[in-house]
Structures are given as structure tokens and as C-alpha cells.
Scaffold this motif. Structure first.
Motif, PDB file in Angstrom:
ATOM      1  N   VAL A 194    -128.654 -17.706  31.198  1.00  0.00           N
ATOM      2  CA  VAL A 194    -127.598 -18.082  32.164  1.00  0.00           C
ATOM      3  C   VAL A 194    -128.109 -19.160  33.119  1.00  0.00           C
ATOM      4  CG1 VAL A 194    -126.214 -17.230  34.076  1.00  0.00           C
ATOM      5  CG2 VAL A 194    -126.407 -15.877  32.014  1.00  0.00           C
ATOM      6  N   PHE A 200    -129.500 -18.493  20.517  1.00  0.00           N
ATOM      7  CA  PHE A 200    -128.497 -18.468  21.592  1.00  0.00           C
ATOM      8  C   PHE A 200    -128.481 -19.798  22.363  1.00  0.00           C
ATOM      9  CE2 PHE A 200    -128.046 -13.932  20.970  1.00  0.00           C
ATOM     10  CZ  PHE A 200    -126.717 -13.749  21.275  1.00  0.00           C
ATOM     11  N   ALA A 251    -126.612 -22.143  20.300  1.00  0.00           N
ATOM     12  CA  ALA A 251    -125.176 -21.839  20.267  1.00  0.00           C
ATOM     13  C   ALA A 251    -124.459 -22.414  21.479  1.00  0.00           C
ATOM     14  CB  ALA A 251    -124.961 -20.337  20.206  1.00  0.00           C
ATOM     15  N   LEU A 252    -125.192 -22.652  22.552  1.00  0.00           N
ATOM     16  CA  LEU A 252    -124.556 -23.218  23.746  1.00  0.00           C
ATOM     17  C   LEU A 252    -124.460 -24.736  23.658  1.00  0.00           C
ATOM     18  CD1 LEU A 252    -126.195 -21.047  26.529  1.00  0.00           C
ATOM     19  CD2 LEU A 252    -123.851 -20.945  25.723  1.00  0.00           C
ATOM     20  N   ILE A 303    -121.380 -17.036  16.160  1.00  0.00           N
ATOM     21  CA  ILE A 303    -122.588 -17.042  17.009  1.00  0.00           C
ATOM     22  C   ILE A 303    -122.299 -17.770  18.326  1.00  0.00           C
ATOM     23  CG2 ILE A 303    -124.973 -17.852  17.171  1.00  0.00           C
ATOM     24  CD1 ILE A 303    -125.162 -17.550  14.143  1.00  0.00           C
ATOM     25  N   ARG A 304    -121.607 -18.892  18.218  1.00  0.00           N
ATOM     26  CA  ARG A 304    -121.269 -19.626  19.448  1.00  0.00           C
ATOM     27  C   ARG A 304    -120.384 -18.775  20.351  1.00  0.00           C
ATOM     28  NH1 ARG A 304    -123.253 -24.718  18.723  1.00  0.00           N
ATOM     29  NH2 ARG A 304    -122.934 -25.718  16.711  1.00  0.00           N
ATOM     30  N   TRP A 362    -120.340 -15.511  20.534  1.00  0.00           N
ATOM     31  CA  TRP A 362    -121.177 -14.490  21.170  1.00  0.00           C
ATOM     32  C   TRP A 362    -121.956 -15.099  22.334  1.00  0.00           C
ATOM     33  CZ3 TRP A 362    -123.577 -12.164  16.069  1.00  0.00           C
ATOM     34  CH2 TRP A 362    -122.626 -11.327  15.464  1.00  0.00           C
ATOM     35  N   ALA A 363    -122.564 -16.228  22.067  1.00  0.00           N
ATOM     36  CA  ALA A 363    -123.371 -16.864  23.119  1.00  0.00           C
ATOM     37  C   ALA A 363    -122.499 -17.194  24.323  1.00  0.00           C
ATOM     38  CB  ALA A 363    -124.031 -18.124  22.580  1.00  0.00           C
ATOM     39  N   ASN A 364    -121.314 -17.715  24.026  1.00  0.00           N
ATOM     40  CA  ASN A 364    -120.406 -18.054  25.127  1.00  0.00           C
ATOM     41  C   ASN A 364    -119.957 -16.809  25.872  1.00  0.00           C
ATOM     42  OD1 ASN A 364    -117.298 -18.648  25.945  1.00  0.00           O
ATOM     43  ND2 ASN A 364    -118.626 -20.419  26.235  1.00  0.00           N
ATOM     44  N   LEU A 382    -121.564 -14.154  26.178  1.00  0.00           N
ATOM     45  CA  LEU A 382    -122.704 -13.589  26.909  1.00  0.00           C
ATOM     46  C   LEU A 382    -123.008 -14.382  28.178  1.00  0.00           C
ATOM     47  CD1 LEU A 382    -124.597 -11.220  26.080  1.00  0.00           C
ATOM     48  CD2 LEU A 382    -126.260 -12.951  25.400  1.00  0.00           C
ATOM     49  N   VAL A 383    -122.875 -15.683  28.077  1.00  0.00           N
ATOM     50  CA  VAL A 383    -123.326 -16.542  29.179  1.00  0.00           C
ATOM     51  C   VAL A 383    -122.198 -16.902  30.142  1.00  0.00           C
ATOM     52  CG1 VAL A 383    -124.293 -18.814  29.672  1.00  0.00           C
ATOM     53  CG2 VAL A 383    -125.234 -17.455  27.830  1.00  0.00           C
ATOM     54  N   PRO A 434    -121.421 -14.359  33.390  1.00  0.00           N
ATOM     55  CA  PRO A 434    -122.364 -14.502  34.511  1.00  0.00           C
ATOM     56  C   PRO A 434    -122.283 -15.870  35.171  1.00  0.00           C
ATOM     57  CG  PRO A 434    -123.480 -13.610  32.594  1.00  0.00           C
ATOM     58  CD  PRO A 434    -122.135 -14.019  32.152  1.00  0.00           C
ATOM     59  N   GLU A 435    -122.053 -16.900  34.355  1.00  0.00           N
ATOM     60  CA  GLU A 435    -121.935 -18.239  34.934  1.00  0.00           C
ATOM     61  C   GLU A 435    -120.737 -18.312  35.881  1.00  0.00           C
ATOM     62  OE1 GLU A 435    -123.705 -21.773  32.194  1.00  0.00           O
ATOM     63  OE2 GLU A 435    -121.760 -20.977  31.676  1.00  0.00           O
ATOM     64  N   SER A 475    -124.862 -26.906  29.025  1.00  0.00           N
ATOM     65  CA  SER A 475    -125.600 -26.436  27.850  1.00  0.00           C
ATOM     66  C   SER A 475    -127.028 -26.065  28.221  1.00  0.00           C
ATOM     67  CB  SER A 475    -125.612 -27.518  26.786  1.00  0.00           C
ATOM     68  OG  SER A 475    -126.488 -28.548  27.169  1.00  0.00           O
ATOM     69  N   TYR A 480    -119.085 -26.527  30.407  1.00  0.00           N
ATOM     70  CA  TYR A 480    -118.052 -25.533  30.119  1.00  0.00           C
ATOM     71  C   TYR A 480    -117.004 -25.515  31.234  1.00  0.00           C
ATOM     72  CZ  TYR A 480    -120.852 -23.812  26.295  1.00  0.00           C
ATOM     73  OH  TYR A 480    -121.538 -23.732  25.121  1.00  0.00           O
ATOM     74  N   GLN A 506    -115.690 -25.777  25.750  1.00  0.00           N
ATOM     75  CA  GLN A 506    -116.888 -26.628  25.787  1.00  0.00           C
ATOM     76  C   GLN A 506    -116.435 -28.089  25.730  1.00  0.00           C
ATOM     77  OE1 GLN A 506    -119.349 -27.316  22.263  1.00  0.00           O
ATOM     78  NE2 GLN A 506    -121.038 -26.338  23.326  1.00  0.00           N
TER      79      GLN A 506
END
Lengths: 173, 400
Positions: free
Chosen positions: A31, A76, A79-80, B50-51, B53-55, B57-58, B61-62, B139, B148, B182
Motif C-alpha cells: 500500500v 502483486f 499486478a498494480l 490477479i490484477r 485481487w491486487a487492486n 487488496l491495495v 487501504p489507499e 503503481s 488509480y 487505472q
């Protein structure tokens, strides 16, 4: 090949952490890695997932765990971005494995060694990244040595500050 | 075998991880028609998962950090303001303090609102429909210049929508999730936008370089291209509408790969490293502001009145034509009306008068074979042959 394998001292010096630390620290690293560049702009010379990978790999001294954690964090990270998934994954897989393998053989409590290890592993990660991007995949990528050196230096400094902080979370058997 | 795996399990796991990821990479990359390697523009289902999931997850919190940082900043500013007011209270009267506090608050509000006001003004005046969105994250990689937004497909965002600010273009929506999206910045190495230089009308492609500067590539060497020239979107890439400001040419450098080509480094009009709020163009259907709509309605009304006046004039002329005596004979059928007669008119009989009549002149006598008639031209009637005179007999003619 035997230098890359580890099995001698890990049984006595392996570190353990609460499960929450294993879950939260990588997440926080991801994060912050995504958020801090917004604040710092072009001065975001660090790679927090790499620092976390190195820390846990050195601490746990288990190459398999280091490999898996590095791979997962790298994927990960990929992936971002808009790039293909696996470039950072491979780089951090290698870093995780090497850090854990090296951690068995040297004293990782020493700050100088930690700093140097993180610096060198960061450079290695950048080299693997560029190799995969340009040679393996044949994609166009412009990069600069100064940028990668700055990033490695930034990672080393962050490791110097963060590793003692994370050491507080380790549990004793 | 078991002993082998037990002994080398670390290396086996490492190799398995590397091979799996290399295979995954190979599935995402393909060779283009030009022979170059390129990452698939559209992600496969596995990669997209996968993207996602990553998104997932992140992004939360962002979003939390973003809103918390705003709150903390506000609290900190309020705290500073209060301290400031307390210090002033020691020296100033209560009224003056209150007024100053109000003034400070207003200034603070104005400063915060100024940016949003500009954004809203632009959004209202802009011909296309746009949606404001807040930037919540990036990113985290210097090689990947994406960020984002806090809006996603549920709010109406789609892939390849243009992202702009009132200053200029920012990028395009690359990936859309339910509540986030994105955006690929124009200074990323993989971005591409059709642009045109305003003065020289040279077209090129805008993409980023390693230093994160947008540059126009694919343009032939041209001495007329100078620093300071404005760069606009060309409108041919089906992402950015035509004519949006991109930036100004900062410097012109030689293309390192092609001799006859140059690259124009562009200073972007939008502050790409300090983006907080952006606009996403969600529809390219022209949308006119109320005053323009009123002008168009007025124009249409005037056009109608003009046509009406023309019709009235035409009708009046028809009535006049009916009333005036003319070539229409009411006693004759329509096909025999003189107006419809198309036969050629009968020419009027006219005998030309000789200037110097002689004996060969029709109607001349032998007694005066060469007497010129011009000397007796005092009477025009004498010059006229008898045959030409009505009521007279035809004279004898001398055959030549």
C-alpha cells in the motif's frame, strides 16, 4: 550449488513472528509503495516490498518461504502496473531465495551487513528486472544506472531504519 | 527420488516458481506485425483476476489513507489556526479576532475551493460530458506511470476514456474495476496519443521517455519546430478529442534510432506529478451550454421568420401576376395560349437600300444607267425603286 543451499544454522536461529505480522507487513509495504510516490513524486527511490522480502527471508532463513514471499509480493507489484505479470515476481523470487540462503551463513544482526545485503540485493533485483524486460521479453525499456543505484541506496537506508522496528515483533520460543 | 527432492527441495521450489512465472510471461507477450515484442493490450482472464485481487487488496487501504490524510491535514490546519487565533487574542479585540478568524477560514475555503471551482467551470463549459474523479494511488514503480481513480465501472467509467484536467490531457483509462480505475499517464513509455504541433501542423505520436517526460516521436526533421510551440491532440486516436492542449515543446533532439527524425520533448500542460482531481470524458457526444443552445434556438427562429417572409412575397407576386393583363388569354385553351407558343417569329420584310445604285440595281431604268441617286438623296422616296413602292407596277428589268 552448495553455497545456495542452507540447512545448518537455521534450526537454532530461526525467527518467528505472529501471523498478523506476516499478513500486515507485506500489505502495508504494498500500500505504501503504491501511495508514497504520489506524495514524493520522482523522489520515490525505494522498493518497500523488496525490503520486506529481504527482511523476512533473512529472519526466517528458509529459502522456500523467501522464494514464495518474494514471488507473491513481486506478482502483486506487477499486478498494480500495466506491465506483464511476473517480471517483478521473478526478480523478487530470486532475491527472496538468495537472501534466505545467505541468511543462514552470515550474521544478519549486524547493521552494516544488513545495509550492504539490502543494497546488493536491490541491485540484483534491478538487474534481473531489466534482463527479463529487455532480453527475455524483448520489450523496450529505458533505464538509468543512477536511478537504480539511488533506489538501491534508498532501500538500504530504509532497511537500516525498518529492520530494528520489525525486530520488535519477533517472538521467542 | 524422494531423497533427491528432500535434499534439493529449496532449489526445486525456486525452479518451479521461476518456470511458472516465465510461462506466465510468455503467455502475456506476443510479437507485433512489425516484429517487435509487445505486451497484450487486453489482459487475459487469469491476469485480470490477479490484477483484480491486487487492486482489491491495495485500493481500500489507499482510499482510507487518502481520506485520513485529508482529515488529518484539516485537523492540523484547524489546530494551527486556533493557535494563531489564541496568540492574536492576547493583542487584539474580540471582534477583530472573530473577523480575522472568519477571514482566515474564508481564505482557506477559497484556496481549497479554487481548484474545484476551476474544475467545475471547465466541466460545465466543456463540450463533452465529463465526470470528476479523485486520484487515490499510484503503481509505485518508476517504470510504470499509472495512477488509480476513486471511480470505476459502477460510476460509468470504461476503458480508453480520456482523462484530462482544465490545463490539459493527463492520460487514458487503462483498466476499470468496480469502484476504481487505472489510468495510464501520457508520460509512460507504453502510452501513445496522436498529437499535432499547432504552428507547423506536424503530426506525431506522444509517448513518455525514461525520465518521465512526454515526447513527440515519429516526426521528420524540421527547422520550423522550435521550443515554445504548442502541442495539441490530433483527435485521430479515438481516445482524446481533437484540440485539447497537451503542452509546449521544451526542446528538440535528434532521434537516436533514426537519422532523419527528431523528437520533441514536451513540457506537459497538466501537472502530471501533482494530480488530485481529474475529469474523465465519459461521452463524446457534443453537449452545448445553455447560452449556446439559446443562440442556436434564436438562429432557428430567425431562419423560420425569413422563410415565412419569403413565402408571403412569393404569394403576393402570384396574386399580382393573376391580376395584371398579360399573355394569358382566358378565351383560348391552355395549349394555344400565346405564352406557350414556341414557333419562331416571322421576320419583317425589309429591302436593303443600295448606297450607290447603278444600272444593275433592281428597279433602275436604262435611261439613267449610272446616275447616282445619292445626288438626289434629298428625297428619300426618289431613291426607292418603283417595285419596292407599294401600289406601283413592276418596272422592266434588264437582264445582265
Amino acid at each position: 550449488m552448495s553455497a545456495l543451499t542452507a540447512n545448518t544454522r537455521r534450526a537454532v536461529e530461526v525467527r518467528r513472528y505472529p501471523v498478523l505480522v506476516y499478513a500486515l507487513v507485506p500489505l502495508v509495504a504494498l500500500v505504501l509503495q503504491a501511495w508514497l510516490p504520489r506524495v514524493l513524486g520522482n523522489y520515490a527511490w525505494f522498493d518497500l516490498p523488496l525490503v520486506v522480502t529481504v527482511y523476512f527471508a533473512l529472519g526466517r532463513r528458509n529459502p522456500i518461504e523467501g522464494t514464495l514471499m518474494g514471488g507473491a509480493l513481486g506478482i502483486f507489484e506487477d499486478a498494480l502496473t500495466q506491465h506483464a505479470i511476473g517480471i517483478n515476481g521473478i526478480a523478487k523470487t530470486v532475491v527472496g531465495f538468495l537472501a534466505a540462503s545467505v541468511g543462514v551463513r552470515i550474521d544478519v544482526e549486524n547493521h552494516t551487513i544488513r545495509l550492504m545485503l539490502t543494497f546488493l540485493l536491490s541491485l540484483l533485483s534491478s538487474a534481473v528486472y531489466v534482463f527479463i524486460f529487455r532480453i527475455l521479453l524483448g520489450l523496450a525499456l529505458e533505464w538509468s544506472w543512477i536511478g537504480e543505484l539511488s533506489k538501491a541506496l534508498g532501500n538500504a537506508v530504509i532497511a537500516l531504519l525498518v529492520f530494528p522496528l520489525l525486530d520488535r515483533f519477533k517472538t521467542t520460543d | 527420488m524422494e531423497t533427491f527432492f528432500a535434499r534439493y527441495r529449496n532449489l526445486v521450489v525456486l525452479l518451479a516458481m521461476l518456470v511458472a512465472q516465465i510461462i506466465g510471461l510468455a503467455m502475456q507477450v506476443h510479437r507485433t506485425e512489425g516484429g517487435r515484442m509487445s505486451v497484450d493490450r487486453r489482459d487475459g482472464s487469469g491476469v485480470r483476476l490477479i490484477r483484480l485481487w491486487a487492486n482489491g487488496l491495495v485500493s481500500p487501504p489507499e482510499r482510507l489513507i487518502h481520506s485520513t490524510s485529508l482529515g488529518v491535514a484539516s485537523l492540523w490546519q484547524n489546530y494551527l489556526d486556533l493557535r494563531h487565533v489564541r496568540q492574536q487574542n492576547q493583542d487584539l479585540e474580540k471582534t477583530v479576532d472573530r473577523l480575522r478568524l472568519e477571514q482566515a477560514a474564508l481564505l482557506e475555503d477559497a484556496r481549497q475551493g479554487q481548484r474545484l471551482q476551476g474544475l467545475v467551470n471547465f466541466q460545465q463549459k466543456y463540450i463533452y460530458k465529463t465526470m470528476p474523479a479523485q486520484v487515490i494511488g499510484s503503481s509505485g514503480s518508476m517504470q510504470s506511470r499509472v495512477f488509480y481513480l476513486d471511480k470505476g465501472s459502477d460510476e460509468g467509467l470504461r476503458r480508453d476514456m480520456a482523462v484530462i484536467t482544465p490545463d490539459g490531457i493527463v492520460g487514458k483509462v487503462r483498466e476499470v474495476f468496480a469502484h476504481s480505475a487505472q489510468v495510464l499517464l501520457i508520460n509512460d513509455q507504453t502510452s501513445g496519443a496522436g498529437v499535432i504541433l499547432e504552428t507547423t501542423r506536424t503530426r506525431g505520436i506522444l509517448r513518455g521517455n525514461a525520465a518521465g517526460q512526454p515526447q513527440v516521436v515519429g516526426i521528420m526533421a524540421d527547422n520550423r519546430i522550435k521550443p515554445g510551440e504548442r502541442v495539441l491532440t490530433a483527435g485521430g486516436d479515438e481516445v482524446f478529442p481533437r484540440g485539447l492542449p497537451v503542452g509546449v515543446v521544451e526542446k528538440v533532439v535528434q532521434d537516436p534510432e533514426r537519422d532523419s527524425f527528431i523528437q520533441a520533448i514536451v513540457k506537459p500542460a497538466a501537472h502530471l506529478d501533482r494530480l488530485d482531481e481529474v475529469l474523465v470524458i465519459i461521452s463524446t457526444e457534443p453537449r452545448f451550454p445553455p447560452d449556446q443552445q439559446q443562440d442556436m434556438a434564436t438562429s432557428e427562429t430567425l431562419k423560420g421568420a425569413e422563410a415565412e417572409a419569403e413565402n408571403a412575397q412569393k404569394k403576393a407576386s402570384e396574386i399580382m401576376a393573376e391580376r395584371l393583363p398579360g399573355l394569358i388569354d382566358p378565351n383560348l385553351p391552355a395549349n394555344q395560349q400565346p405564352l406557350n407558343d414556341s414557333t419562331p417569329p416571322i421576320p419583317v420584310a425589309h429591302t436593303p437600300q443600295p448606297l450607290h445604285p447603278d444600272r444593275f440595281t433592281p428597279g433602275a431604268t436604262q435611261d439613267h444607267p449610272t446616275e447616282p441617286q445619292t445626288g438626289q438623296a434629298g428625297d428619300a422616296g426618289q431613291g426607292v425603286p418603283a417595285a419596292a413602292k407599294p401600289g406601283t407596277e413592276a418596272p422592266q428589268r434588264r437582264q445582265p
